[in-house]
Design a protein around this motif. Sequence first.
Motif, PDB file in Angstrom:
ATOM      1  N   ILE A 101      66.977  30.146 -31.668  1.00  0.00           N
ATOM      2  CA  ILE A 101      67.880  29.023 -31.861  1.00  0.00           C
ATOM      3  C   ILE A 101      67.850  28.686 -33.348  1.00  0.00           C
ATOM      4  O   ILE A 101      66.801  28.325 -33.888  1.00  0.00           O
ATOM      5  N   GLU A 102      68.980  28.817 -34.003  1.00  0.00           N
ATOM      6  CA  GLU A 102      69.060  28.668 -35.455  1.00  0.00           C
ATOM      7  C   GLU A 102      68.643  27.261 -35.892  1.00  0.00           C
ATOM      8  O   GLU A 102      69.157  26.263 -35.400  1.00  0.00           O
ATOM      9  N   GLY A 103      67.670  27.211 -36.826  1.00  0.00           N
ATOM     10  CA  GLY A 103      67.244  25.963 -37.433  1.00  0.00           C
ATOM     11  C   GLY A 103      66.254  25.143 -36.624  1.00  0.00           C
ATOM     12  O   GLY A 103      65.732  24.141 -37.127  1.00  0.00           O
ATOM     13  N   ALA A 104      65.962  25.549 -35.403  1.00  0.00           N
ATOM     14  CA  ALA A 104      65.073  24.748 -34.554  1.00  0.00           C
ATOM     15  C   ALA A 104      63.618  24.937 -34.949  1.00  0.00           C
ATOM     16  O   ALA A 104      63.184  26.040 -35.310  1.00  0.00           O
ATOM     17  N   ASP A 105      62.847  23.842 -34.878  1.00  0.00           N
ATOM     18  CA  ASP A 105      61.417  23.929 -35.120  1.00  0.00           C
ATOM     19  C   ASP A 105      60.687  24.236 -33.819  1.00  0.00           C
ATOM     20  O   ASP A 105      61.299  24.503 -32.785  1.00  0.00           O
ATOM     21  N   HIS A 106      59.348  24.183 -33.855  1.00  0.00           N
ATOM     22  CA  HIS A 106      58.544  24.527 -32.683  1.00  0.00           C
ATOM     23  C   HIS A 106      58.858  23.629 -31.492  1.00  0.00           C
ATOM     24  O   HIS A 106      58.801  24.065 -30.342  1.00  0.00           O
ATOM     25  N   PHE A 107      59.215  22.378 -31.777  1.00  0.00           N
ATOM     26  CA  PHE A 107      59.455  21.396 -30.724  1.00  0.00           C
ATOM     27  C   PHE A 107      60.940  21.200 -30.413  1.00  0.00           C
ATOM     28  O   PHE A 107      61.297  20.358 -29.614  1.00  0.00           O
ATOM     29  N   PHE A 108      61.784  21.982 -31.079  1.00  0.00           N
ATOM     30  CA  PHE A 108      63.229  21.929 -30.904  1.00  0.00           C
ATOM     31  C   PHE A 108      63.788  20.529 -31.146  1.00  0.00           C
ATOM     32  O   PHE A 108      64.734  20.093 -30.486  1.00  0.00           O
ATOM     33  N   SER A 109      63.191  19.846 -32.117  1.00  0.00           N
ATOM     34  CA  SER A 109      63.689  18.532 -32.514  1.00  0.00           C
ATOM     35  C   SER A 109      65.139  18.654 -32.975  1.00  0.00           C
ATOM     36  O   SER A 109      65.461  19.520 -33.805  1.00  0.00           O
ATOM     37  N   GLN A 110      66.003  17.823 -32.417  1.00  0.00           N
ATOM     38  CA  GLN A 110      67.437  17.830 -32.710  1.00  0.00           C
ATOM     39  C   GLN A 110      68.153  19.093 -32.218  1.00  0.00           C
ATOM     40  O   GLN A 110      69.326  19.296 -32.523  1.00  0.00           O
ATOM     41  N   HIS A 111      67.445  19.951 -31.492  1.00  0.00           N
ATOM     42  CA  HIS A 111      68.062  21.180 -30.995  1.00  0.00           C
ATOM     43  C   HIS A 111      67.824  21.373 -29.497  1.00  0.00           C
ATOM     44  O   HIS A 111      67.969  22.486 -28.991  1.00  0.00           O
ATOM     45  N   GLU A 112      67.469  20.286 -28.793  1.00  0.00           N
ATOM     46  CA  GLU A 112      67.178  20.411 -27.372  1.00  0.00           C
ATOM     47  C   GLU A 112      68.393  20.899 -26.584  1.00  0.00           C
ATOM     48  O   GLU A 112      68.267  21.720 -25.666  1.00  0.00           O
ATOM     49  N   GLU A 113      69.571  20.405 -26.944  1.00  0.00           N
ATOM     50  CA  GLU A 113      70.778  20.779 -26.193  1.00  0.00           C
ATOM     51  C   GLU A 113      71.068  22.269 -26.327  1.00  0.00           C
ATOM     52  O   GLU A 113      71.397  22.946 -25.339  1.00  0.00           O
ATOM     53  N   GLU A 114      70.925  22.800 -27.538  1.00  0.00           N
ATOM     54  CA  GLU A 114      71.151  24.228 -27.734  1.00  0.00           C
ATOM     55  C   GLU A 114      70.128  25.048 -26.968  1.00  0.00           C
ATOM     56  O   GLU A 114      70.460  26.085 -26.374  1.00  0.00           O
ATOM     57  N   LEU A 115      68.881  24.587 -26.978  1.00  0.00           N
ATOM     58  CA  LEU A 115      67.832  25.280 -26.238  1.00  0.00           C
ATOM     59  C   LEU A 115      68.163  25.350 -24.756  1.00  0.00           C
ATOM     60  O   LEU A 115      68.094  26.413 -24.133  1.00  0.00           O
ATOM     61  N   MET A 116      68.513  24.207 -24.185  1.00  0.00           N
ATOM     62  CA  MET A 116      68.757  24.163 -22.750  1.00  0.00           C
ATOM     63  C   MET A 116      70.010  24.953 -22.369  1.00  0.00           C
ATOM     64  O   MET A 116      70.070  25.529 -21.279  1.00  0.00           O
ATOM     65  N   LYS A 117      70.993  25.002 -23.243  1.00  0.00           N
ATOM     66  CA  LYS A 117      72.172  25.828 -22.965  1.00  0.00           C
ATOM     67  C   LYS A 117      71.776  27.296 -22.896  1.00  0.00           C
ATOM     68  O   LYS A 117      72.248  28.044 -22.023  1.00  0.00           O
ATOM     69  N   ALA A 118      70.908  27.736 -23.811  1.00  0.00           N
ATOM     70  CA  ALA A 118      70.457  29.124 -23.804  1.00  0.00           C
ATOM     71  C   ALA A 118      69.622  29.423 -22.564  1.00  0.00           C
ATOM     72  O   ALA A 118      69.782  30.478 -21.932  1.00  0.00           O
TER      73      ALA A 118
END
Length: 222
Positions: free
Chosen positions: A185-202
């Motif tokens: 997931i582009e730009g996401a840190d270890h905790f997916f801060s601010q990228h939770e939605e992209e993570l869950m979509k994947a």
Amino acid sequence: MPEIIFNGPEGRLEGRYQRAKEDNAPIALILHPHPQFGGTMNDKITYEMYHMFARRGFAVMRFNFRGVGKSEGEYDQGQGELSDAATALDYLQSLNPAAPFAWVGGFSFGAYVGMQLLMRRPEIVGFISVSAAANLFDFSFLAPCPSSGVVLHGTGDKICPPELTRDVMAKTRTQKGRRIEFQTIEGADHFFSQHEEELMKAAAAYLDRRLEEPPEGHLFTD
């Protein structure tokens, strides 16, 4: 989302359980991040994975490892937590004796424990592992990996660079017909801060694709 308490290897374990509408629904067990660094079953990604499986008709459970929340016992360097997870899966199966197969989802430390669990339990036919830190945990036990799954990692992970985990998974042997996929997931840190939605979509896209395929692995047997 009823609270449940069940007997673990070192005392009572606290969890949350969502029943499925169908008696023969598959089951999923979700495992949380490191107990010594604030990880609990209420971690946001753990919580979201739990509901992702529930929305797809799974009977699903998440629980606190020993020493977390109302769960009794003390942190045990991963080995005790693996025993907790095995006991939790036993309990989940006892509630769903007609379930045809199981999945496991884990975040960080939970990914490490979950991938150990699937090596021991042939009914686990799929896994979703988030932020599997190959520099912190030894994944050499995947030899060969008996189930197909996906490993999701942020490109901005400062705890474990994605290249390390990707290389470990790429070198992991799998049983015939099994495959470990690695996605970033582009730009996401270890905790997916601010990228939770992209993570869950994947994660959801991978799960949906797998559920359209014939299930692999073994059915439950008495």
